[in-house]
Design a protein around this motif. Structure first.
Motif, PDB file in Angstrom:
ATOM      1  N   ASP A 179      25.048   9.720 -47.180  1.00  0.00           N
ATOM      2  CA  ASP A 179      25.348   9.612 -48.607  1.00  0.00           C
ATOM      3  C   ASP A 179      26.869   9.668 -48.787  1.00  0.00           C
ATOM      4  N   VAL A 180      27.358   8.923 -49.762  1.00  0.00           N
ATOM      5  CA  VAL A 180      28.804   8.888 -49.998  1.00  0.00           C
ATOM      6  C   VAL A 180      29.101   9.429 -51.401  1.00  0.00           C
ATOM      7  N   GLN A 181      29.910  10.487 -51.460  1.00  0.00           N
ATOM      8  CA  GLN A 181      30.289  11.099 -52.730  1.00  0.00           C
ATOM      9  C   GLN A 181      31.599  10.458 -53.199  1.00  0.00           C
ATOM     10  N   VAL A 182      31.529   9.733 -54.305  1.00  0.00           N
ATOM     11  CA  VAL A 182      32.731   9.099 -54.865  1.00  0.00           C
ATOM     12  C   VAL A 182      33.218   9.971 -56.019  1.00  0.00           C
ATOM     13  N   VAL A 183      34.392  10.568 -55.834  1.00  0.00           N
ATOM     14  CA  VAL A 183      34.846  11.604 -56.765  1.00  0.00           C
ATOM     15  C   VAL A 183      36.086  11.146 -57.524  1.00  0.00           C
ATOM     16  N   SER A 184      36.050  11.241 -58.854  1.00  0.00           N
ATOM     17  CA  SER A 184      37.279  11.081 -59.635  1.00  0.00           C
ATOM     18  C   SER A 184      37.584  12.415 -60.289  1.00  0.00           C
ATOM     19  N   THR A 185      38.853  12.758 -60.336  1.00  0.00           N
ATOM     20  CA  THR A 185      39.227  14.099 -60.793  1.00  0.00           C
ATOM     21  C   THR A 185      40.010  14.083 -62.092  1.00  0.00           C
ATOM     22  N   ASP A 186      40.259  12.894 -62.629  1.00  0.00           N
ATOM     23  CA  ASP A 186      40.839  12.831 -63.966  1.00  0.00           C
ATOM     24  C   ASP A 186      40.530  11.462 -64.549  1.00  0.00           C
ATOM     25  N   ASN A 187      40.933  11.249 -65.791  1.00  0.00           N
ATOM     26  CA  ASN A 187      40.572   9.986 -66.433  1.00  0.00           C
ATOM     27  C   ASN A 187      41.267   8.788 -65.785  1.00  0.00           C
ATOM     28  N   GLN A 205      36.358  24.446 -59.653  1.00  0.00           N
ATOM     29  CA  GLN A 205      35.240  25.215 -59.085  1.00  0.00           C
ATOM     30  C   GLN A 205      33.920  24.442 -59.220  1.00  0.00           C
ATOM     31  N   GLN A 206      33.779  23.767 -60.361  1.00  0.00           N
ATOM     32  CA  GLN A 206      32.563  22.971 -60.555  1.00  0.00           C
ATOM     33  C   GLN A 206      32.438  21.877 -59.479  1.00  0.00           C
ATOM     34  N   ALA A 207      33.564  21.216 -59.171  1.00  0.00           N
ATOM     35  CA  ALA A 207      33.549  20.158 -58.158  1.00  0.00           C
ATOM     36  C   ALA A 207      33.205  20.723 -56.780  1.00  0.00           C
ATOM     37  N   VAL A 208      33.798  21.891 -56.456  1.00  0.00           N
ATOM     38  CA  VAL A 208      33.502  22.527 -55.161  1.00  0.00           C
ATOM     39  C   VAL A 208      32.007  22.824 -55.079  1.00  0.00           C
ATOM     40  N   THR A 209      31.474  23.423 -56.137  1.00  0.00           N
ATOM     41  CA  THR A 209      30.043  23.780 -56.162  1.00  0.00           C
ATOM     42  C   THR A 209      29.167  22.540 -56.002  1.00  0.00           C
ATOM     43  N   ASP A 210      29.472  21.506 -56.770  1.00  0.00           N
ATOM     44  CA  ASP A 210      28.656  20.284 -56.728  1.00  0.00           C
ATOM     45  C   ASP A 210      28.683  19.643 -55.343  1.00  0.00           C
TER      46      ASP A 210
END
Ligand SMILES: [Zn+2]
Length: 368
Positions: free
Chosen positions: A22-30, A75-80
């Motif tokens: 699985d590939v997690q594609v993460v954006s951290t701001d708009n 913290q939410q991103a780390v948890t997810d």
């Protein structure tokens, strides 16, 4: 606007998906949201375009946060993301537009995210693009060269020369635990030398194209034998800035002809796809299609490409064409040889073909 670094993320992500991760594609701001959406969309398209999909491909999972406005999102991103770690300890993450700049509000927050993941996930595979060279967090390091995967030892020996030279900068090959398929085949050497050869480098040379084509045909490429390589199993790789296909204007008139080597390959009847700098600039739509196509080897064509467009991909047969880089920046021949070995030769799993260039006796080797 076309962005090469995003393509690299797509190519690497596509490879993970085909391997079943699985590939997690993460954006951290708009700002990074659009880029991440594009990466995720291209991954899904590449997967659906694969003519021979693996039985259990991975899935694309998108995550969006706003580190700029909400520190709690870190913290939410780390948890997810920790919740997505597989039983074998692996996690595959893509971050586009990852600005770690410590003077910006969210730079340190992004650095914290990467550091927390690096501490907690033993099998973390994280690729970030858009990273400023002077703001790379210490937990990020070159990843793709640490495991040789399926490369034959005869190919690895060529790459090892460069790894030795860059001791400390490039991670040494580790034992992948995967048995290599024998010693592989002897490295074949051709030469850009003789009467019919033209130009300083093989990329410019039609005769080199013909001789490479003849060698590929001799190896049985495209002959249809079940154990023999298809055209799609071949990369012809160069660092040359001058590689290009025919460049056309809006009316479809050719304004600049394809590189000599491309014409030579076509003279011998090989189906060819070209990914060069000028193609990316002038034939953007075609290049985007071709990049996706090459990522999954969808079409049965030989790919002639700049080394930086095929990071993370491998082929059974690789032909290495030495060439001139536009920006020499005082680099030595050894530096360029190292780039060739790390970024081109390391793409090869079985049969390596090198085109040798006679040494120059004048100052032309440093021309731009
Ligand atoms: Zn030649």
């Amino acid at each position: 606007m076309y962005e090469g670094k995003t393509v690299l993320l797509v190519l690497q992500g596509g490879r993970w998906l085909l391997q079943g991760h699985d590939v997690q594609v993460v954006s951290t701001d708009n700002d990074s949201r659009a880029a991440s959406r594009m990466v995720a969309g291209q991954l899904e398209m590449a997967l659906s375009a694969d003519p021979t999909p693996p039985p259990t491909p991975g899935a694309v999972v998108r995550h969006h946060y706003n580190f700029f406005n909400r520190e709690t999102d870190v913290q939410q991103a780390v948890t997810d993301l920790l919740a997505r770690v597989k039983a074998d300890g692996q996690l595959h993450v893509l971050l586009d537009e990852a600005d770690f700049d410590s003077s910006a509000v969210h730079g340190p927050r992004l650095t914290t995210l990467v550091a927390r993941l690096a501490e907690s996930v033993p099998g973390l595979h994280l690729w970030a693009a858009g990273v400023r060279h002077d703001a790379i967090p210490p937990s990020l390091r070159p990843e793709p060269l640490t495991v040789p995967l399926r490369c034959a030892p005869s190919v690895l020996r060529e790459v090892q020369t460069a790894v030795d030279r860059y001791q400390g900068l490039v991670h040494n090959y580790s034992d992948s635990g995967v048995p290599a398929p024998g010693d592989g085949l002897r490295v074949i050497r051709l030469s850009h030398h003789g009467n019919a050869h033209r130009g300083r480098w093989p990329v410019e040379c039609q005769q080199c194209g013909k001789e490479v084509a003849a060698e590929l045909l001799r190896l049985g490429v495209g002959s249809g034998g079940s154990s023999l390589p298809n055209y799609r199993d071949v990369f012809i790789i160069t660092r040359s800035s001058e590689l290009q296909d025919d460049i056309e204007d809006d009316a479809g008139r050719v304004t600049s002809r394809a590189s000599g080597v491309v014409r030579g390959l076509r003279d011998e009847g090989l189906p060819v796809c070209v990914l060069g700098n000028q193609d990316v600039i002038h034939n953007t739509a075609r290049c985007e299609r071709d990049h996706k196509d090459v990522a999954v080897a969808a079409t049965d064509r030989v790919t002639v490409t700049r080394y930086d467009y095929v990071q993370g991909l491998e082929r059974r047969v690789v032909v290495m064409l030495p060439g001139r880089h536009k920006v020499n920046e005082g680099r030595s021949d050894d530096d360029f040889d190292t780039i060739d070995r790390l970024y081109a030769i390391s793409r090869c799993t079985t049969q390596l073909v090198m085109v040798d260039v006679p040494p120059v006796t004048t100052a032309t080797s440093t021309a731009t």
